[in-house]
Scaffold this motif. Sequence first.
Motif, short mmCIF file in Angstrom:
data_model
loop_
_atom_site.label_atom_id
_atom_site.label_comp_id
_atom_site.label_asym_id
_atom_site.label_seq_id
_atom_site.Cartn_x
_atom_site.Cartn_y
_atom_site.Cartn_z
N ALA A 152 2.73 5.45 5.36
CA ALA A 152 2.44 6.87 5.61
C ALA A 152 3.30 7.75 4.70
O ALA A 152 2.83 8.77 4.19
N ARG A 155 1.82 7.83 1.26
CA ARG A 155 0.57 8.61 1.22
C ARG A 155 0.88 10.11 1.28
O ARG A 155 0.27 10.90 0.57
N MET A 180 -0.11 11.33 9.84
CA MET A 180 0.06 10.40 10.95
C MET A 180 -0.84 10.77 12.13
O MET A 180 -1.39 9.89 12.80
N ASP A 183 -4.38 9.70 11.13
CA ASP A 183 -4.50 8.23 11.23
C ASP A 183 -4.67 7.81 12.69
O ASP A 183 -5.50 6.97 13.01
#
Length: 228
Positions: A152, A155, A180, A183
Motif C-alpha cells: 500500500a 502504491r 487502504m 482496498d
Amino acid sequence: MIDPSPVLTIDGPSGAGKGTVSRIVAARLGWHYLDSGALYRAVGVAAGWANLDVSDAASLVRCAFDTRVEFVDRAENGLRVLVNEVDATEELRLETTGALASAIAAIPEVRLALKERQRSFRRPPGLVADGRDMGTVIFPDAPYKVFLTASAEERAGRRHNQLMEKGVSVIFDDLLREIMARDARDAQRAVAPLRPAEDAVLVDTTGIGIEEVVERVLGLLPVSHRNQ
Ligand code: C5P
C-alpha cells in the motif's frame, strides 16, 4: 465452435500499476484493451452529473445501463474517454471519482448491468482486460490471468508522484489512507470482491520497474502470441 479470442486478465488493487502495464502489454501484443475501472468511474461521473444519491441503488442501476462510454484515441491527446458524448477523461481520474466508483461498484445490479458490456470487448486477435474481477467473474475462462500487487505504501507513493508531476499537491498520508480504505471496500464487498482467481499468477511489483513487470507478464504467454 469457433475458439473465442484469447484474453489476458490483469486484476489487482488500485495503484498496483495495472493500467500502465495493461496498456503496454496490449500494445506489444496488438490486442484490444479494456479498462473496466473506467466504466465504473464513468457511471460515477454520470451519476454525479445527474445529482443521483449514492444510496439510491435503483437510479444508479438505471444509470449504469444508460451511460454511454466510448474510448477514443486522439493521437496528440492520447486516449480520451467520452461519457454520454462528453470528454470526461480528466474527471474520471480524480480520486473522488475513484471513491465514488468504488461505492457504486459494490451494488450487485450495477455490476450485472456492466457485465455484458465488458464481455463485448473480447474480439480478435485478443483482449487485455484490466480490473478487479476480470479473471474471477467477467472472463473466468481466460487462458492467461495475472494478479498484480504492490505494498500500500508503494502504491500511495506512485500515486503521490503522479499527482505531484501534474502539479496537484496532496498529503501522502491522506493518499495512503484513501488507498487502504478503497482496498478494504473492494476486498470486503459481497459481490465480486477483489481477490486473485485460483489460476492467476501473482506478480508483486513492489520495487520493480514497469518494463520488468511487462516482461514478466508477457513471459506468461506462448511465443506465438508475442510474435504477432
Ligand atoms: O481501476 P480503477 O481505480 O479505475 O477502478 C475504480 C473502482 O471501480 C475500484 O476501486 C473498484 O471499486 C471498481 N472496479 C470494480 N471492478 C472492476 C474495476 C473497477 O469494482 N473490474
